[in-house]
Scaffold this motif. Structure first.
Motif, mmCIF file in Angstrom:
data_model
loop_
_atom_site.group_PDB
_atom_site.id
_atom_site.type_symbol
_atom_site.label_atom_id
_atom_site.label_comp_id
_atom_site.label_asym_id
_atom_site.label_seq_id
_atom_site.Cartn_x
_atom_site.Cartn_y
_atom_site.Cartn_z
ATOM 1 N N LEU A 1 2.829 -4.749 16.610
ATOM 2 C CA LEU A 1 1.453 -4.678 16.292
ATOM 3 C C LEU A 1 1.371 -3.495 15.147
ATOM 4 N N LEU A 2 2.290 -2.281 15.296
ATOM 5 C CA LEU A 2 1.991 -1.383 14.149
ATOM 6 C C LEU A 2 2.693 -1.759 12.799
ATOM 7 N N GLN A 4 2.837 -4.968 11.819
ATOM 8 C CA GLN A 4 1.958 -5.714 11.249
ATOM 9 C C GLN A 4 0.792 -5.068 10.461
ATOM 10 N N GLN A 5 0.287 -3.864 11.066
ATOM 11 C CA GLN A 5 -0.670 -3.248 10.294
ATOM 12 C C GLN A 5 -0.213 -2.439 8.836
ATOM 13 N N LYS A 6 1.082 -2.120 9.114
ATOM 14 C CA LYS A 6 1.636 -1.538 7.928
ATOM 15 C C LYS A 6 2.094 -2.621 6.917
ATOM 16 N N LYS A 7 2.257 -3.782 7.074
ATOM 17 C CA LYS A 7 2.398 -4.654 6.191
ATOM 18 C C LYS A 7 1.260 -5.083 5.529
ATOM 19 N N LYS A 8 0.107 -5.050 6.367
ATOM 20 C CA LYS A 8 -1.309 -5.520 5.778
ATOM 21 C C LYS A 8 -1.702 -4.384 4.947
ATOM 22 N N ARG A 9 -1.435 -3.128 5.183
ATOM 23 C CA ARG A 9 -1.872 -1.844 4.198
ATOM 24 C C ARG A 9 -0.985 -2.189 3.025
ATOM 25 N N ARG A 10 0.076 -2.187 3.209
ATOM 26 C CA ARG A 10 1.031 -2.280 1.714
ATOM 27 C C ARG A 10 0.702 -3.494 1.027
ATOM 28 N N ASP A 11 0.368 -4.933 1.731
ATOM 29 C CA ASP A 11 -0.167 -5.980 0.759
ATOM 30 C C ASP A 11 -1.524 -5.628 0.009
ATOM 31 N N GLN A 12 -2.430 -4.884 0.944
ATOM 32 C CA GLN A 12 -3.724 -4.390 0.100
ATOM 33 C C GLN A 12 -3.601 -3.488 -0.879
#
Length: 133
Positions: A1-2, A4-12
């Motif tokens: 879960l963590l 996935q959140q890091k990946k989302k932030r990096r993509d944003q």
């Protein structure tokens, strides 16, 4: 879960930085860096040289145009005096000698005439194999 959140932030963050760059380029189109791709530069220079009537006239002057120059490039004269290939030489010899062979040997078949002519060709000075070099 963590993860996935890091990946989302990096993509944003990456999307945001790309958006800001695009906005800067749209705001100042004159300051956009020129294309440094060597293939594109080469393509553009080729297109500039190879487009238009002047380039067509230039290429026609460099290359053979017309029947005489095409025959000249093939080493064949328009009168047929300079025949280079052995087959063409033999065919010309056959055309010239067929009437005389028909007079000497009347009533033969075409293949028999051609055999006689071929035997004459083997001994003929016109045959390139018989010419001394």
């Amino acid at each position: 879960l963590l993860v996935q959140q890091k990946k989302k932030r990096r993509d944003q963050k990456r999307k945001e930085s790309l958006r800001k760059e695009r906005e800067k380029q749209l705001a100042n189109p004159e300051q956009a860096p020129p294309s440094t791709d060597p293939l594109m530069q080469n393509t553009n220079s080729m297109i500039a040289d190879a487009v238009g009537r002047d380039s067509n006239v230039k290429s026609m002057q460099e290359n053979a145009s017309g029947l005489d120059s095409a025959l000249e490039k093939l080493n064949i004269s328009a009168g047929g005096e300079e025949i280079k290939s052995r087959k063409a030489l033999y065919m010309a010899f056959e055309e010239r000698t067929m009437p005389s062979v028909k007079e000497e040997y009347p009533g033969l078949r075409l293949t028999q005439y051609k055999e006689k002519i071929f035997n004459l060709w083997k001994k003929s000075p016109e045959n390139p194999e018989n010419q001394v070099q």
